[in-house]
Design an enzyme around this catalytic site. Structure first.
Site: not given
Length: 215
Positions: A16, A38, A117, A119
């Protein structure tokens, strides 16, 4: 409202942050002012948020308007334990207003805000929210980053189904690494033969940006 793009994945350590940085650079190369946030980072030891620092360094190089920002502006909520926020926070209720406020502050200086995000989609945040809930609550479109190793068919389809069931506009991108040389033989044929669009983070970032910006 500015464009908001939420970067999620089929699991943790899928890429990510890597993908987020590529998106920021591509959008910036088009003359757009970029910002990044984030909302939650876990595994923050001695006050050092690794992802926050990495994203902050990247975005400052791309948008001079953000030079005054600090790591806490990029990651407003941090926890020490490297676990799902539900566990790391001791099931502390999510401060959604704090996240929205930080995004709105960024949007005053940006055309595009990329939201990374933590996870996968069903990482629990508290008793009310899963990570997937943040996408809708933040009025964002989603980029689902998936892997290219054995098992990616199952992981990709399950996550895509979850997004579809929530009516979340999204795009899927495959983050293939040097170790994923078998992807073209063991997984990609299924996607191609079923009409699934295979976009790869390393090769198709320009197309990915085009699609996301127009969702």
């Amino acid at each position: 409202m500015r464009k908001r793009i939420f970067i999620t994945a089929t699991n943790t350590d899928i890429g990510k942050t890597y993908t987020t940085k590529l998106l920021l650079k591509e959008f910036a190369s088009r003359g757009l002012s970029v910002g990044v946030i984030k909302p939650i980072e876990t595994g923050v030891v001695d006050g050092y948020a690794h992802d926050a620092e990495e994203l902050l360094e990247c975005v400052k190089e791309l948008n001079p308007k953000l030079w005054s920002l600090e790591a806490e502006d990029i990651v407003p909520i941090v926890y020490e334990l490297a676990a799902a926020p539900y566990i790391a926070s001791g099931n502390t209720p999510l401060d959604l207003k704090k996240i929205k406020m930080k995004i709105e502050e960024l949007e005053a200086l940006c055309d595009v805000v990329v939201i990374e995000g933590a996870g996968g989609l069903y990482v629990p945040i508290d008793e009310e929210y899963m990570m997937i809930d943040l996408i809708s609550k933040l009025d964002a479109v989603a980029l689902l980053v998936t892997h290219c190793s054995l098992g990616c068919i199952n992981d990709t389809l399950l996550s895509k189904k979850a997004l579809q069931e929530r009516n979340i506009q999204h795009l899927v991108a495959f983050n293939c690494t040097e170790e994923d040389k078998s992807f073209s033989q063991i997984s990609e044929p299924y996607f191609l033969q079923t009409g699934f669009r295979v976009l790869k983070v390393c090769n198709d970032i320009d197309i990915i940006c085009d699609v996301l910006y127009n969702l």
